[in-house]
Design a protein around this motif. Structure first.
Motif, PDB file in Angstrom:
ATOM      1  N   THR A  89      94.381 -37.723  95.948  1.00  0.00           N
ATOM      2  CA  THR A  89      94.655 -37.766  97.391  1.00  0.00           C
ATOM      3  C   THR A  89      96.121 -37.598  97.744  1.00  0.00           C
ATOM      4  O   THR A  89      96.447 -37.307  98.901  1.00  0.00           O
ATOM      5  CB  THR A  89      94.170 -39.107  97.972  1.00  0.00           C
ATOM      6  OG1 THR A  89      94.918 -40.180  97.374  1.00  0.00           O
ATOM      7  CG2 THR A  89      92.698 -39.301  97.700  1.00  0.00           C
ATOM      8  N   THR A 137      88.915 -45.626  99.449  1.00  0.00           N
ATOM      9  CA  THR A 137      88.246 -44.483 100.075  1.00  0.00           C
ATOM     10  C   THR A 137      88.405 -44.528 101.588  1.00  0.00           C
ATOM     11  O   THR A 137      88.663 -43.503 102.239  1.00  0.00           O
ATOM     12  CB  THR A 137      86.755 -44.487  99.708  1.00  0.00           C
ATOM     13  OG1 THR A 137      86.615 -44.450  98.296  1.00  0.00           O
ATOM     14  CG2 THR A 137      86.051 -43.280 100.321  1.00  0.00           C
ATOM     15  N   ASN A 138      88.288 -45.721 102.167  1.00  0.00           N
ATOM     16  CA  ASN A 138      88.473 -45.883 103.614  1.00  0.00           C
ATOM     17  C   ASN A 138      89.889 -45.485 104.032  1.00  0.00           C
ATOM     18  O   ASN A 138      90.090 -44.855 105.070  1.00  0.00           O
ATOM     19  CB  ASN A 138      88.206 -47.331 104.024  1.00  0.00           C
ATOM     20  CG  ASN A 138      86.935 -47.455 104.828  1.00  0.00           C
ATOM     21  OD1 ASN A 138      86.035 -46.627 104.733  1.00  0.00           O
ATOM     22  ND2 ASN A 138      86.842 -48.503 105.630  1.00  0.00           N
ATOM     23  N   LYS A 180      90.213 -41.774 104.105  1.00  0.00           N
ATOM     24  CA  LYS A 180      89.479 -41.125 105.199  1.00  0.00           C
ATOM     25  C   LYS A 180      90.079 -41.402 106.571  1.00  0.00           C
ATOM     26  O   LYS A 180      90.128 -40.507 107.427  1.00  0.00           O
ATOM     27  CB  LYS A 180      88.029 -41.600 105.185  1.00  0.00           C
ATOM     28  CG  LYS A 180      87.187 -41.072 104.045  1.00  0.00           C
ATOM     29  CD  LYS A 180      85.761 -41.573 104.166  1.00  0.00           C
ATOM     30  CE  LYS A 180      84.865 -41.045 103.065  1.00  0.00           C
ATOM     31  NZ  LYS A 180      83.477 -41.566 103.180  1.00  0.00           N
ATOM     32  N   HIS A 181      90.511 -42.638 106.794  1.00  0.00           N
ATOM     33  CA  HIS A 181      90.821 -43.043 108.160  1.00  0.00           C
ATOM     34  C   HIS A 181      92.251 -43.514 108.396  1.00  0.00           C
ATOM     35  O   HIS A 181      92.730 -43.444 109.529  1.00  0.00           O
ATOM     36  CB  HIS A 181      89.897 -44.202 108.584  1.00  0.00           C
ATOM     37  CG  HIS A 181      88.443 -43.918 108.398  1.00  0.00           C
ATOM     38  ND1 HIS A 181      87.767 -42.974 109.133  1.00  0.00           N
ATOM     39  CD2 HIS A 181      87.524 -44.456 107.540  1.00  0.00           C
ATOM     40  CE1 HIS A 181      86.500 -42.955 108.767  1.00  0.00           C
ATOM     41  NE2 HIS A 181      86.326 -43.846 107.800  1.00  0.00           N
TER      42      HIS A 181
END
Length: 531
Positions: free
Chosen positions: A389, A421-422, A425-426
Motif C-alpha cells: 500500500t 485494511t480499513n 481503504k478509508h
C-alpha cells in the motif's frame, strides 16, 4: 372690597380643590383600568327600568367589541355566549333581579374572531331603601388560562396516580412502626389482598417469610439511620401462601426536624428476572459455543485453503517457471531472440502470480501465526502491507509473558488485519502505529493512524463510512470477552483499542489444558463470551 377679595380667594380654593379632586379621580380611573387589563377583568352595570348597560373599557377588549359601538343591551351581550351558557346566564340575571341574591357562574363565549374563551361572571344586585333591586352590578373575568392550567393539572394528577397505581413494579410506604400506610395496585395484585385488608392494618413483617423477617428488621433499622436501603432481596407471602421473591429499594421521608416519618419503597418481582437471567445465561452460553465453533471452522477453512494454495499452486508455478527457463535454454539462438520478449512476459506473469498467491495465503492464514506466534505474524503482515500500500507501519510490540490461546492470537491478528485494511481503504493515512503491550492485569492492542478520521457517533448508521469493518472488529473483541473502544474525529485520525483481562485469559488457558472435560464445562468455567 374685602368681602369681594375673600369671595375670590374662596373661589380659587374651591377651584383648586376641584381640579385636584378631578386629577385624583382620573388617576384612580387609570389605575383601575390598568388593574383590570392586567387581571383581564371588566365591570358592567344593568339598569332594571331601562335595560341599559354600561361596560368598562376592559370589557370591550374581552369581548373584542369596538368602543365606538357602545355598550350592548342584555340580549346583545348574551348573543356572545354559547346557547347553553346563554340561557343559564339569562336565568341567573332574572333570579338576581327577583331575589336580590348575589351569584357567580362560569360561561363559554365565542368571540367575533372565532376564538373560544371561558369567563366567570359575578352578579351583585343593588337595592334601594325599600330593598327593591333597581340595578345589577358585576364583573366579568377571562379565566381561559386558569381553566387550561387546571385541566392540565388534573390530567397530570391522573397520569401520576395511574403511573403509581399501575406501574410495572410495586410501591408502598410504611411508617416508623413498620405499618403499611400506602400501597399501589400492582403490589396488591401480586399479593392477592384487597386494599382495605392491608393499608393501616398490616405490618410488613405480616407478609414476609420467616427467613426474611430478621433480615428486614435489621435493614429497616439501618434505613431509619441512614435514609437509604438498596437491593435488599426478600420473600413475600401471598394470600394463598405461595412465595414471591422481590428486590426492595427504599428511601426515607423525614420531617423538618430530620426525624423518620415513612418510607418510599419500590418492590421488584425477582422471580421473572431470575428466570430471564437463567434463560439468558443459557442462551449466551449456547451462542458463545456456536460462535466459537463458527470461528474455529472459519479459521480451519482458511488454514486448509491457504495450505492447498501453498502446497499445490506454488510448486506448480515454480515448476512452470523452471520449465520456461529450460525452454529458453533449449531454443536456438535465432528463435530465442524472437521469443525472448514473450518468454520474459510469461516469467514476469508467473512471478506476479506466485507473489499474489503468497499474499492471499497470508491473508487467509499466515503460516507464521501457526508456527511462530502472534508477534512475528504481525511483523510479517505489517511489512507486506507497507510494501503493498505504501503506508508506513510503525510497530511497538512488547514480548508477551502470558501464553495466549491460538484462537485468541488469531482474533488479535484478524482485528489488526481488519484495522490496517480499513486504514488503507478509508483513512488516507500516511502512517499507522500498531502497539501490543501487557500490563499486570490486561493485554492491550492499539492501532492508530494520522488519517482523515470520522465522526464516531455515526458508526453503523446508513450511508456512513467506515462502518462494517469497525463493527466486525468490535463484535470479534467482545465475543472473546474483551473491550473494544474507538476514538476518532474528522481530520484528527482514528485510534482503536482492544483490551483483554489477563485473569480471564489465563483461566481459559488452564481450562483448555484439560481435554477430557466436556466443552460445556469448559465454557461455564471460562465464562460466557470467552473464546
Amino acid at each position: 372690597m374685602a368681602d369681594n377679595v375673600s369671595f375670590a380667594l374662596d373661589h380659587f380654593d374651591r377651584e383648586a380643590l376641584r381640579c385636584h379632586t378631578e386629577a385624583a379621580l382620573r388617576a384612580s380611573e387609570a389605575r383601575l383600568q390598568e388593574a383590570q387589563a392586567v387581571g383581564r377583568i371588566g365591570d358592567w352595570e344593568l339598569e332594571r327600568e331601562t335595560g341599559a348597560m354600561t361596560w368598562s373599557p376592559e370589557l370591550f377588549h374581552l369581548f373584542e367589541r369596538p368602543l365606538e359601538m357602545g355598550a350592548p343591551d342584555l340580549d346583545e351581550a348574551l348573543a356572545y355566549y354559547e346557547p347553553d351558557t346563554r340561557e343559564q346566564t339569562r336565568a341567573r340575571f332574572r333570579h338576581a333581579m327577583e331575589t336580590g341574591e348575589r351569584c357567580e357562574l362560569e360561561q363559554t363565549i365565542i368571540l367575533p374572531s372565532g376564538a373560544v374563551r371561558h369567563h366567570t361572571t359575578q352578579i351583585v344586585p343593588l337595592k334601594d331603601a325599600d330593598r327593591w333591586v333597581y340595578k345589577l352590578f358585576g364583573t366579568v373575568q377571562d379565566i381561559t388560562e386558569r381553566m387550561l392550567t387546571e385541566q392540565q393539572l388534573r390530567r397530570k394528577t391522573l397520569e401520576i396516580e395511574d403511573l403509581y397505581q399501575n406501574a410495572p413494579c410495586g410501591y408502598q410506604s410504611i411508617d416508623a412502626d413498620g405499618v403499611i400506610i400506602r400501597i399501589n395496585d400492582t403490589a396488591l395484585n401480586w399479593l392477592g389482598y384487597a386494599r382495605e385488608e392491608v393499608v393501616g392494618r398490616m405490618r410488613v413483617t405480616d407478609i414476609l417469610s420467616p427467613d426474611s423477617q430478621p433480615v428486614f428488621l435489621d435493614q429497616f433499622l439501618r434505613l431509619k439511620q441512614t435514609g437509604l436501603l438498596q437491593s435488599l432481596e426478600l420473600e413475600l407471602i401471598r394470600s394463598d401462601g405461595s412465595r414471591l421473591p422481590v428486590q426492595v429499594d427504599s428511601t426515607a421521608i423525614l420531617d423538618t426536624a430530620g426525624h423518620f416519618v415513612a418510607t418510599r419503597t419500590m418492590l421488584s418481582d425477582n422471580s421473572a428476572r431470575k428466570q430471564l437471567e437463567i434463560e439468558r445465561a443459557a442462551h449466551e452460553a449456547r451462542l458463545a459455543e456456536l460462535s466459537r465453533h463458527m470461528v474455529d471452522v472459519q479459521e480451519n477453512e482458511r488454514r486448509k485453503l491457504a495450505g492447498e494454495l501453498h502446497d499445490r499452486a506454488s510448486p506448480n508455478l515454480a515448476a512452470l517457471q523452471l520449465t520456461l527457463s529450460n525452454l529458453a535454454c533449449a531454443l536456438p539462438a535465432s528463435v530465442l531472440a524472437e521469443l525472448e520478449p514473450m518468454l520474459g512476459d510469461a516469467q514476469a506473469l508467473l512471478l506476479d502470480t506466485a507473489t499474489g498467491i503468497r499474499e492471499i495465503c497470508t491473508n487467509l492464514r499466515p503460516a507464521t501465526l501457526d508456527y511462530a506466534g502472534l508477534i512475528p505474524a504481525l511483523q510479517d503482515y505489517a511489512q507486506q502491507f507497507a510494501r503493498r500500500t505504501g503506508i508506513a507501519v510503525r510497530l511497538d510490540l512488547a514480548p508477551l509473558k502470558t501464553q495466549l490461546l491460538p484462537n485468541v492470537q488469531s482474533l488479535l491478528f484478524r482485528i489488526a488485519q481488519e484495522a490496517l485494511t480499513n486504514c488503507a481503504k478509508h483513512a488516507d493515512a500516511g502512517t499507522i502505529h500498531l502497539q501490543l503491550a501487557e500490563t499486570d492485569d490486561a493485554l492491550i492492542m492499539k492501532i492508530s493512524d494520522d488519517g482523515v478520521g470520522f465522526d464516531s457517533c455515526l458508526l453503523g448508521e446508513s450511508g456512513s463510512r467506515p462502518g462494517l469493518g469497525l463493527i466486525t472488529m468490535k463484535e470479534r473483541a467482545e465475543f472473546a470477552g474483551g473491550r473494544f473502544t474507538i476514538t476518532s474525529n474528522p481530520e484528527s485520525g482514528t485510534e482503536i483499542t482492544v483490551t483483554f483481562d489477563l485473569h480471564a485469559l489465563n483461566t481459559l488457558w488452564k481450562t483448555r489444558q484439560h481435554p477430557s472435560r466436556r466443552a460445556s464445562d469448559r465454557l461455564l468455567q471460562a465464562g460466557p463470551g470467552l473464546l
